[in-house]
Design a protein around this motif. Structure first.
Motif, PDB file in Angstrom:
ATOM      1  N   GLY A 228       0.819  -1.203   0.000  1.00  0.00           N
ATOM      2  CA  GLY A 228       0.000   0.000   0.000  1.00  0.00           C
ATOM      3  C   GLY A 228       0.854   1.254   0.000  1.00  0.00           C
ATOM      4  N   PRO A 229       0.579   2.201   0.906  1.00  0.00           N
ATOM      5  CA  PRO A 229       1.327   3.464   0.912  1.00  0.00           C
ATOM      6  C   PRO A 229       2.797   3.307   1.282  1.00  0.00           C
ATOM      7  N   ARG A 230       3.181   2.111   1.785  1.00  0.00           N
ATOM      8  CA  ARG A 230       4.592   1.892   2.123  1.00  0.00           C
ATOM      9  C   ARG A 230       5.395   1.332   0.959  1.00  0.00           C
ATOM     10  N   GLY A 231       4.749   1.128  -0.185  1.00  0.00           N
ATOM     11  CA  GLY A 231       5.491   0.751  -1.370  1.00  0.00           C
ATOM     12  C   GLY A 231       5.388  -0.720  -1.719  1.00  0.00           C
ATOM     13  N   VAL A 232       6.393  -1.209  -2.433  1.00  0.00           N
ATOM     14  CA  VAL A 232       6.468  -2.591  -2.897  1.00  0.00           C
ATOM     15  C   VAL A 232       7.841  -3.139  -2.547  1.00  0.00           C
ATOM     16  N   HIS A 233       7.860  -4.299  -1.866  1.00  0.00           N
ATOM     17  CA  HIS A 233       9.131  -4.963  -1.594  1.00  0.00           C
ATOM     18  C   HIS A 233       9.334  -6.048  -2.639  1.00  0.00           C
ATOM     19  N   ALA A 234      10.399  -5.930  -3.422  1.00  0.00           N
ATOM     20  CA  ALA A 234      10.676  -6.866  -4.512  1.00  0.00           C
ATOM     21  C   ALA A 234      11.904  -7.700  -4.186  1.00  0.00           C
ATOM     22  N   ALA A 239      18.919 -11.001  -8.194  1.00  0.00           N
ATOM     23  CA  ALA A 239      19.104  -9.576  -7.894  1.00  0.00           C
ATOM     24  C   ALA A 239      18.873  -9.341  -6.403  1.00  0.00           C
ATOM     25  N   HIS A 240      19.379  -8.212  -5.927  1.00  0.00           N
ATOM     26  CA  HIS A 240      19.169  -7.852  -4.527  1.00  0.00           C
ATOM     27  C   HIS A 240      17.705  -7.468  -4.289  1.00  0.00           C
ATOM     28  N   ALA A 241      17.231  -7.684  -3.078  1.00  0.00           N
ATOM     29  CA  ALA A 241      15.901  -7.232  -2.698  1.00  0.00           C
ATOM     30  C   ALA A 241      15.896  -5.709  -2.613  1.00  0.00           C
ATOM     31  N   ALA A 242      14.761  -5.114  -2.918  1.00  0.00           N
ATOM     32  CA  ALA A 242      14.661  -3.657  -2.902  1.00  0.00           C
ATOM     33  C   ALA A 242      13.263  -3.234  -2.508  1.00  0.00           C
ATOM     34  N   LEU A 243      13.174  -2.086  -1.834  1.00  0.00           N
ATOM     35  CA  LEU A 243      11.894  -1.477  -1.498  1.00  0.00           C
ATOM     36  C   LEU A 243      11.663  -0.310  -2.447  1.00  0.00           C
ATOM     37  N   TYR A 244      10.546  -0.366  -3.151  1.00  0.00           N
ATOM     38  CA  TYR A 244      10.149   0.714  -4.050  1.00  0.00           C
ATOM     39  C   TYR A 244       9.136   1.581  -3.322  1.00  0.00           C
ATOM     40  N   ASP A 245       9.528   2.817  -3.011  1.00  0.00           N
ATOM     41  CA  ASP A 245       8.629   3.718  -2.293  1.00  0.00           C
ATOM     42  C   ASP A 245       7.414   4.058  -3.140  1.00  0.00           C
ATOM     43  N   ALA A 246       6.265   4.160  -2.491  1.00  0.00           N
ATOM     44  CA  ALA A 246       5.025   4.487  -3.192  1.00  0.00           C
ATOM     45  C   ALA A 246       4.910   5.994  -3.391  1.00  0.00           C
ATOM     46  N   PRO A 247       4.343   6.434  -4.519  1.00  0.00           N
ATOM     47  CA  PRO A 247       4.051   7.863  -4.686  1.00  0.00           C
ATOM     48  C   PRO A 247       3.094   8.324  -3.588  1.00  0.00           C
ATOM     49  N   ARG A 248       3.266   9.557  -3.145  1.00  0.00           N
ATOM     50  CA  ARG A 248       2.406  10.102  -2.091  1.00  0.00           C
ATOM     51  C   ARG A 248       1.157  10.729  -2.715  1.00  0.00           C
ATOM     52  N   ALA A 287      -1.301   4.346  -7.552  1.00  0.00           N
ATOM     53  CA  ALA A 287      -1.425   5.571  -6.763  1.00  0.00           C
ATOM     54  C   ALA A 287      -2.527   6.468  -7.315  1.00  0.00           C
ATOM     55  N   LEU A 288      -2.623   6.560  -8.631  1.00  0.00           N
ATOM     56  CA  LEU A 288      -3.683   7.376  -9.222  1.00  0.00           C
ATOM     57  C   LEU A 288      -5.049   6.747  -8.969  1.00  0.00           C
ATOM     58  N   SER A 289      -5.118   5.416  -8.977  1.00  0.00           N
ATOM     59  CA  SER A 289      -6.409   4.751  -8.786  1.00  0.00           C
ATOM     60  C   SER A 289      -7.006   5.023  -7.411  1.00  0.00           C
TER      61      SER A 289
END
Length: 309
Positions: A228-234, A239-248, A287-289
């Motif tokens: 959700g608002p905390r992003g996506v953990h991939a 590849a290394h794990a990464a957290l993609y921050d969500a648009p505000r 985020a737009l949805s």
């Protein structure tokens, strides 16, 4: 795989529901009668939502599923057709079309109760009958709102045909069968589903990383945990794990955010985008949805995302 200049093809195997949506100040407690503010009836279902999202966000889409021979079924079919979605593999069953009862509160959180109806009539034999729509796809998406044997049949057929396979394990009530995981390229649960799949608490990005690691150890190739608002953990293969921050954004209704992410991610993969670019694009779409009410009515188009800010 389709190149960047083509639309790419996505086939969605899954559910279609008529959503009955009530907005209320808060979610009711057990045994409580609560006055709602508004009511709306809109087309939905995780399969239908993901198909619409993929179509609006740039893919050529086919839908494989089942609706009832009722007014809801006709409306669900017509809604997909209006989006340019191929419904040749959308069968008409003997039961009523699926419905979802949704309550959305003032904090934009929701509770959902689903009655499967005709979605429960999706079978392995139906997957075999419509294998051509799987063969025509670049990416195949499945969820868990249709019977497990049909889901596994679709996963297995898509893997045999060499397609990129996405499973959104929703709703999840426990671990997936071990023999499913090798069939899946991208396993995409939210935090509640990741907890159900692993038995681990998932309340933070750090917890999501642990759950994803457990799923990878069990055989999952790539795991994206949407937060959700905390992003996506991939956690990706090689590849290394990464957290993609969500648009505000200011959220109004989160009902189809996850489905929008799945559809946008699949549409980008189908047209040849990198995983990194597909995740970021799908996050922008989701985020737009959430700034709009409803399930399918909230899903944006590619033109909206490509428009200058």
């Amino acid at each position: 795989m389709a190149n960047q200049q083509t639309r790419g093809r996505v086939t969605v195997v899954g559910s279609l529901n008529m959503d009955l949506v009530v907005r209320a100040p808060r979610l009711p407690q057990p045994g409580e009668t609560l006055a709602g503010r508004t009511f709306a009836q809109v087309t939905g279902g995780k399969g239908g939502n993901q198909a619409v999202a993929a179509a609006r966000l740039g893919a050529q889409v086919a839908m494989l599923g089942c609706v009832g021979a009722d007014a809801n079924g006709a409306q669900l079919r017509d809604g997909l057709t209006a989006e340019g979605i191929d419904c040749a593999a959308l069968e008409t069953g003997t039961q009523a079309s699926g419905v979802a009862l949704i309550v959305v509160d003032d904090a934009s959180q929701n509770t959902i109760v689903i009655v499967a109806g005709s979605n429960g009539e999706v079978t392995p034999a139906m997957i075999v009958r419509h294998e051509a729509v799987l063969a025509a796809a670049d990416v195949v998406i499945c969820q868990l709102e249709t019977p497990p044997d049909a889901v596994r049949a679709a996963l297995a057929a898509a893997r045999r045909l060499g397609k990129t396979v996405i499973l959104n394990p929703a709703p999840a009530t426990g671990p997936l069968p071990a023999d499913w995981l090798p069939l899946i390229d991208y396993l995409i649960p939210n935090e509640v589903e990741a907890a159900a799949l692993t038995g681990l608490p998932v309340e933070s990005p750090e917890d999501a990383a642990k759950a994803a690691a457990a799923l990878r150890a069990a055989g999952a190739r790539n795991v994206l945990v949407t937060l959700g608002p905390r992003g996506v953990h991939a956690t990706l293969d090689g590849a290394h794990a990464a957290l993609y921050d969500a648009p505000r954004v200011e959220a109004v209704d989160t009902t189809a955010a996850g489905d929008t992410f799945i559809g946008g991610f699949a549409a980008q993969l189908a047209r040849g985008a990198s995983v990194d670019a597909a995740i970021r694009f799908a996050q922008r779409a989701a985020a737009l949805s959430v700034t709009r009410a409803g399930a399918q009515p909230s899903i944006p188009t590619r033109a909206e995302l490509d428009a200058p800010a």
